[in-house]
Design a protein around this motif. Structure first.
Motif, PDB file in Angstrom:
ATOM      1  N   THR A 121       0.836  -1.198   0.000  1.00 36.15           N
ATOM      2  CA  THR A 121       0.000   0.000   0.000  1.00 36.15           C
ATOM      3  C   THR A 121       0.873   1.252   0.000  1.00 36.15           C
ATOM      4  OG1 THR A 121      -0.096   0.107   2.395  1.00 36.15           O
ATOM      5  CG2 THR A 121      -1.805  -1.173   1.307  1.00 36.15           C
TER       6      THR A 121
ATOM      7  N   ARG B   5      -0.383   8.717  -0.025  1.00 34.39           N
ATOM      8  CA  ARG B   5      -1.847   8.749  -0.144  1.00 34.39           C
ATOM      9  C   ARG B   5      -2.322  10.193  -0.292  1.00 34.39           C
ATOM     10  NH1 ARG B   5      -4.112   3.856   3.637  1.00 34.39           N
ATOM     11  NH2 ARG B   5      -2.384   2.439   3.196  1.00 34.39           N
TER      12      ARG B   5
ATOM     13  N   GLU C  12     -12.600   8.856  -6.648  1.00 38.02           N
ATOM     14  CA  GLU C  12     -12.939   7.579  -7.289  1.00 38.02           C
ATOM     15  C   GLU C  12     -11.816   6.983  -8.144  1.00 38.02           C
ATOM     16  OE1 GLU C  12     -14.113  10.880 -10.086  1.00 38.02           O
ATOM     17  OE2 GLU C  12     -14.403  10.534  -7.945  1.00 38.02           O
TER      18      GLU C  12
ATOM     19  N   GLN D  78      -4.854  -6.049  -5.218  1.00 34.69           N
ATOM     20  CA  GLN D  78      -5.915  -5.504  -4.382  1.00 34.69           C
ATOM     21  C   GLN D  78      -6.362  -4.210  -5.039  1.00 34.69           C
ATOM     22  OE1 GLN D  78      -4.822  -4.832  -0.291  1.00 34.69           O
ATOM     23  NE2 GLN D  78      -6.684  -3.679   0.126  1.00 34.69           N
TER      24      GLN D  78
ATOM     25  N   THR E  60      -8.657  -0.753  -5.027  1.00 39.64           N
ATOM     26  CA  THR E  60      -9.283   0.198  -4.121  1.00 39.64           C
ATOM     27  C   THR E  60      -9.384   1.541  -4.844  1.00 39.64           C
ATOM     28  OG1 THR E  60      -9.250   1.043  -1.850  1.00 39.64           O
ATOM     29  CG2 THR E  60      -7.121   0.903  -2.971  1.00 39.64           C
ATOM     30  N   THR E  61      -9.702   2.588  -4.109  1.00 42.67           N
ATOM     31  CA  THR E  61      -9.749   3.939  -4.673  1.00 42.67           C
ATOM     32  C   THR E  61      -8.966   4.876  -3.760  1.00 42.67           C
ATOM     33  OG1 THR E  61     -11.713   4.586  -3.438  1.00 42.67           O
ATOM     34  CG2 THR E  61     -12.081   3.579  -5.623  1.00 42.67           C
TER      35      THR E  61
ATOM     36  N   ALA F  86     -10.147   7.488  -2.305  1.00 41.98           N
ATOM     37  CA  ALA F  86     -10.999   7.780  -1.144  1.00 41.98           C
ATOM     38  C   ALA F  86     -10.946   6.674  -0.099  1.00 41.98           C
ATOM     39  CB  ALA F  86     -12.437   8.009  -1.590  1.00 41.98           C
ATOM     40  N   GLU F  87     -10.890   5.423  -0.536  1.00 40.11           N
ATOM     41  CA  GLU F  87     -10.816   4.317   0.418  1.00 40.11           C
ATOM     42  C   GLU F  87      -9.454   4.282   1.108  1.00 40.11           C
ATOM     43  OE1 GLU F  87     -11.898   1.218  -2.313  1.00 40.11           O
ATOM     44  OE2 GLU F  87     -13.964   1.195  -1.599  1.00 40.11           O
ATOM     45  N   LEU F  88      -8.397   4.668   0.391  1.00 43.00           N
ATOM     46  CA  LEU F  88      -7.064   4.711   0.981  1.00 43.00           C
ATOM     47  C   LEU F  88      -6.909   5.863   1.974  1.00 43.00           C
ATOM     48  CD1 LEU F  88      -4.597   4.041  -1.979  1.00 43.00           C
ATOM     49  CD2 LEU F  88      -4.947   2.618   0.052  1.00 43.00           C
TER      50      LEU F  88
ATOM     51  N   PRO G 115      -9.541   8.203   3.749  1.00 44.05           N
ATOM     52  CA  PRO G 115     -10.805   8.841   4.140  1.00 44.05           C
ATOM     53  C   PRO G 115     -10.511  10.150   4.872  1.00 44.05           C
ATOM     54  CG  PRO G 115     -10.367   6.921   5.510  1.00 44.05           C
ATOM     55  CD  PRO G 115      -9.282   6.968   4.466  1.00 44.05           C
TER      56      PRO G 115
ATOM     57  N   THR H  51      -9.793  13.082   3.532  1.00 38.35           N
ATOM     58  CA  THR H  51      -8.668  13.745   2.877  1.00 38.35           C
ATOM     59  C   THR H  51      -8.612  15.232   3.217  1.00 38.35           C
ATOM     60  OG1 THR H  51      -8.864  12.216   1.033  1.00 38.35           O
ATOM     61  CG2 THR H  51      -7.636  14.229   0.617  1.00 38.35           C
TER      62      THR H  51
END
Length: 133
Positions: A83, A89, A99, A112, A114-115, A117-119, A121, A123
């Motif tokens: 990650t 991020r 998105e 994996q 993801t987006t 935003a998911e990485l 939250p 921001t």
């Protein structure tokens, strides 16, 4: 299109300068124009002065005059998909919408999805800097 990102990230990973950790990371991103930009981690004996692969790819994109990313792929030789660090991020969020897909992968082929935003939250954005007075 993901395979093109994977190939670019895998290839640039080989150029990583990781003599201290031995942990090579490659990143590829697609800008709004469709152009691919790549980066690899560059370590420095004076930790933490190195740079991450994602930061290198973003710097290459910005140096080429682009400021919007549409897709991100990060790969490393790790037992699970790698990650982006917290700082990366935030850097991804600076140039990509919530998105924007981020794919994290291993050399073994595990991915994996993801987006941004998911990485990241909650921001921190320019809206946080607006004056209330």
């Amino acid at each position: 299109m993901v395979s093109e990102l994977r190939q670019a990230a895998t290839a640039v990973r080989e150029n990583a300068h990781a003599p201290y950790s031995g942990f090579k990371v490659g990143a590829a991103l697609r800008a709004a124009s469709g152009t691919l930009y790549v980066g690899c981690n560059v370590e420095n004996v004076a930790y933490p002065e190195g740079t991450c692969a994602e930061a290198g790819a973003i710097a290459a994109m910005v140096a080429a005059g682009e400021t919007v990313l549409k897709e991100v792929y990060v790969i490393a030789d790790s037992p699970m998909p790698v990650t982006p660090c917290g700082g990366c991020r935030q850097k991804l969020a600076e140039f990509g919408a919530a998105e924007v897909p981020v794919i994290m992968a291993t050399l073994g082929g595990e991915e994996q999805h993801t987006t941004i935003a998911e990485l990241l939250p909650g921001t921190f954005t320019v809206a946080h800097m607006e004056s209330q007075g």
